[in-house]
Motif scaffolding. Structure first.
Motif, PDB file in Angstrom:
ATOM      1  N   LEU A 134      75.286  46.044 -41.662  1.00  0.00           N
ATOM      2  CA  LEU A 134      76.734  45.916 -41.522  1.00  0.00           C
ATOM      3  C   LEU A 134      77.129  44.845 -40.522  1.00  0.00           C
ATOM      4  CD1 LEU A 134      78.812  47.607 -43.147  1.00  0.00           C
ATOM      5  CD2 LEU A 134      76.502  48.500 -43.182  1.00  0.00           C
ATOM      6  N   LYS A 135      76.245  44.506 -39.594  1.00  0.00           N
ATOM      7  CA  LYS A 135      76.535  43.398 -38.685  1.00  0.00           C
ATOM      8  C   LYS A 135      76.577  42.092 -39.469  1.00  0.00           C
ATOM      9  CE  LYS A 135      77.032  40.992 -34.894  1.00  0.00           C
ATOM     10  NZ  LYS A 135      76.998  39.627 -35.432  1.00  0.00           N
ATOM     11  N   TYR A 136      75.678  41.956 -40.405  1.00  0.00           N
ATOM     12  CA  TYR A 136      75.624  40.754 -41.230  1.00  0.00           C
ATOM     13  C   TYR A 136      76.892  40.612 -42.073  1.00  0.00           C
ATOM     14  CZ  TYR A 136      74.171  37.626 -45.016  1.00  0.00           C
ATOM     15  OH  TYR A 136      74.116  36.610 -45.936  1.00  0.00           O
ATOM     16  N   ILE A 137      77.292  41.688 -42.732  1.00  0.00           N
ATOM     17  CA  ILE A 137      78.497  41.644 -43.563  1.00  0.00           C
ATOM     18  C   ILE A 137      79.727  41.371 -42.708  1.00  0.00           C
ATOM     19  CG2 ILE A 137      80.023  43.024 -45.033  1.00  0.00           C
ATOM     20  CD1 ILE A 137      77.557  44.386 -46.163  1.00  0.00           C
ATOM     21  N   SER A 138      79.796  42.024 -41.554  1.00  0.00           N
ATOM     22  CA  SER A 138      80.931  41.795 -40.655  1.00  0.00           C
ATOM     23  C   SER A 138      80.981  40.339 -40.201  1.00  0.00           C
ATOM     24  CB  SER A 138      80.832  42.724 -39.438  1.00  0.00           C
ATOM     25  OG  SER A 138      80.876  44.079 -39.823  1.00  0.00           O
TER      26      SER A 138
ATOM     27  N   THR B 168      82.361  38.240 -31.367  1.00  0.00           N
ATOM     28  CA  THR B 168      82.894  39.445 -30.725  1.00  0.00           C
ATOM     29  C   THR B 168      83.479  40.414 -31.742  1.00  0.00           C
ATOM     30  OG1 THR B 168      84.986  38.283 -30.328  1.00  0.00           O
ATOM     31  CG2 THR B 168      83.381  38.277 -28.544  1.00  0.00           C
ATOM     32  N   SER B 169      84.256  39.895 -32.687  1.00  0.00           N
ATOM     33  CA  SER B 169      84.889  40.768 -33.673  1.00  0.00           C
ATOM     34  C   SER B 169      83.871  41.377 -34.624  1.00  0.00           C
ATOM     35  CB  SER B 169      85.949  40.000 -34.465  1.00  0.00           C
ATOM     36  OG  SER B 169      87.015  39.607 -33.631  1.00  0.00           O
ATOM     37  N   SER B 170      82.884  40.599 -35.039  1.00  0.00           N
ATOM     38  CA  SER B 170      81.884  41.137 -35.964  1.00  0.00           C
ATOM     39  C   SER B 170      81.031  42.201 -35.289  1.00  0.00           C
ATOM     40  CB  SER B 170      81.000  40.013 -36.514  1.00  0.00           C
ATOM     41  OG  SER B 170      80.268  39.374 -35.488  1.00  0.00           O
ATOM     42  N   SER B 171      80.669  41.997 -34.021  1.00  0.00           N
ATOM     43  CA  SER B 171      79.896  43.010 -33.302  1.00  0.00           C
ATOM     44  C   SER B 171      80.725  44.268 -33.079  1.00  0.00           C
ATOM     45  CB  SER B 171      79.409  42.457 -31.959  1.00  0.00           C
ATOM     46  OG  SER B 171      78.375  41.515 -32.137  1.00  0.00           O
ATOM     47  N   THR B 172      82.003  44.089 -32.759  1.00  0.00           N
ATOM     48  CA  THR B 172      82.879  45.255 -32.574  1.00  0.00           C
ATOM     49  C   THR B 172      82.963  46.066 -33.859  1.00  0.00           C
ATOM     50  OG1 THR B 172      84.208  44.119 -30.892  1.00  0.00           O
ATOM     51  CG2 THR B 172      85.224  45.989 -32.006  1.00  0.00           C
ATOM     52  N   MET B 173      83.141  45.406 -34.991  1.00  0.00           N
ATOM     53  CA  MET B 173      83.178  46.111 -36.270  1.00  0.00           C
ATOM     54  C   MET B 173      81.872  46.848 -36.539  1.00  0.00           C
ATOM     55  SD  MET B 173      85.084  43.377 -38.795  1.00  0.00           S
ATOM     56  CE  MET B 173      84.636  44.341 -40.255  1.00  0.00           C
TER      57      MET B 173
END
Length: 516
Positions: free
Chosen positions: A175-179, A309-314
């Protein structure tokens, strides 16, 4: 005779080195500040340079040492540089707000000769240059501007929804990759004014460049470490925050877009509009930012800060929701109700008003602050004596240039301030409970004049991404999901070590509800 002279000089050198080390590493003891026993030449950096611990988490480990539990500050050594870890909340407030003029700079810096994009970057800019730059860039982050950008971000959210719809009903994915694909496309459209299409083409040029910036291999670890912790050596080691290849890509992408926008004279309500305006003002002599790299660097701020930052937060958020299905369903219910009320088209005002979504994200950032520490550098104005910053605990002035570190990760998990701090509990951030928090115990975006300028746009990206992800899908843990988050030991920021693999299941819940 020669042998005796050689031995004498050798012993003299050894003695001088020993005395020098002993003197250097007793700096804090001489001022009555508690410290651990440092290792010669590397100080308190063993855990970081041995790849055992992310530096920000290592600072938090020192904060959590039982023998330091009642200490307002702890002295450490960044190699041979005396530094401080601040534990007392009033001192933290003093450094970030009250005495900000003495701590307006970060400790880290870039090489102005080899790395113009890093130097002009708002994150590393210093003194009067930072102040003027912040004023010029701030208009792009106002509520009004962000509201205008919202349709651009929402369009990428719809593309994320389409991306998921093309998958099978049940699949396992990082999910980190998709985010990251989603936030790359979002940042590309609002900061660069271009369509990166990472969700459709993950191997595209834009995606490859952004991915390389935050891929912390050994050399990137060295470069970041020198910039952040050994800034006096950036010239000697010739390190750059932005590689030549990445810098060339940024310059080409931004300058071409600015030229086209200026030539055609249309506006898109994005960062490029602000950069076009700044370039015109520079030509008219209204400010000193005449170097074209200044404009490119600001887009670099957007890209490097907003994408990761946003992708890691997601990813952290979905990871925690997967472990607590009841919380996930509560959030999905709020999202579905809001979509129904808006006929499937959430306005900026509506998505901003989703209380539980706000609570979930705030709790995510409490457990997982993307930058797990804040760094500042003490700088006394030349026209006055050094101020006693550490009163009432210590009665001495800090040495000019001393770095100080605020361990956000530790503060936000300290049981003294948070009940059951390791538990993911969004109710901590209900309207009633937020009033009970000390403001200095929750600092995922910093605070004071040097707080994160992109806070609101980063949160908006995460909100839009989560809404479109959870609209017709839910996530669950699988055998590949770590029981506890494992962090990248090479990164400066907080990242999953190997991504976060979850089961994604389509249930078309919103579509089913909307048809009733």
């Amino acid at each position: 005779m020669f042998v005796e002279i050689f031995i004498f000089f050798l012993l003299t050198i050894v003695f001088l080195l020993y005395y020098r080390c002993k003197y250097t590493y007793s700096y804090w003891l001489r001022h009555g500040v508690p410290q651990f026993k440092p290792i010669p030449f590397i100080g308190d950096m063993k855990e970081a340079i041995m790849f055992k611990r992310n530096f920000g988490l290592h600072v938090s480990d020192i904060y959590n040492e039982p023998e330091m539990a009642d200490k307002p500050i702890v002295g450490i050594y960044i190699f041979n540089q005396p530094a401080l870890i601040i534990r007392d909340l009033d001192l933290i407030k003093s450094i970030l707000i009250k005495d900000f003029n003495y701590f307006s700079n970060r400790y880290g810096k870039c090489d102005p000769h080899r790395d113009a994009l890093g130097t002009y970057n708002l994150f590393f800019a210093r003194d009067a240059f930072w102040k003027e730059m912040r004023v010029k860039i701030s208009p792009v982050f106002t509520s009004g501007k962000i509201k205008q950008m919202y349709p651009l971000i929402r369009q990428i959210g719809c593309e994320l929804e389409d991306f998921l719809a093309q998958k099978s009903d049940t699949f396992v994915a990082d999910l980190k990759y998709i985010s990251s694909l989603y936030t790359t496309d979002s940042i590309a459209t609002i900061a660069f004014g271009i369509n990166a299409n990472s969700l459709k083409n993950p191997n595209g040029e834009f995606r490859m460049h952004t991915q390389s910036f935050f891929s912390f291999n050994f050399w990137r670890f060295v470069e970041f470490s020198v910039c952040f912790f050994l800034p006096k050596l950036v010239n000697i080691f010739k390190v750059t925050m932005f590689s030549k290849k990445f810098s060339k890509f940024l310059r080409s992408a931004i300058n071409d877009t600015i030229d086209e926008r200026d030539r055609k004279g249309y506006e898109r309500n994005d960062l490029i509009d602000i950069l076009v305006k700044l370039r015109k003002e520079a030509a008219e002599g209204k400010h000193s930012f005449t170097d074209s790299d200044f404009l490119v660097a600001q887009a670099g701020v957007f890209l490097t800060a907003g994408f990761e930052t946003s992708s890691s937060t997601m990813a952290f958020c979905l990871y925690e929701l997967a472990k607590q299905p009841n919380l996930q369903e509560k959030l999905r219910k709020e999202i579905h109700e809001a979509l129904l009320e808006s006929n499937g088209n959430l306005t900026y005002e509506k998505i901003s008003s989703l209380q539980y979504l706000n609570m979930v994200l705030e709790e995510t950032l409490r457990l997982y602050p993307i930058l797990p520490f804040l760094d500042r550098q003490y700088q006394a104005p030349s026209d006055e004596k050094h101020k006693i910053i550490l009163e009432p605990f210590y009665n001495f002035a800090l040495r000019n240039g001393t770095p100080v570190y605020i361990p956000i990760y530790a503060l936000q998990r300290d049981p003294k301030y948070w009940k059951n701090p390791e538990i993911f509990d969004p109710e901590r951030f209900s309207a009633e409970n937020k009033k009970l928090h000390h403001p200095m115990t929750y600092l995922p975006f910093g605070t004071g004049p040097h707080n994160c300028i992109g806070m609101r746009i980063g949160l908006l990206q995460s909100k839009v991404g989560l809404v479109h992800f959870l609209k017709n899908h839910h996530v669950a843990a699988c055998k590949e999901t770590p029981k506890e988050a494992q962090f990248n030991v090479m990164g400066v920021i907080l990242q999953f070590q190997n991504g976060v693999h979850l089961v994604v299941k389509r249930d078309n819940m919103y579509d089913q509800i909307s048809l009733k």
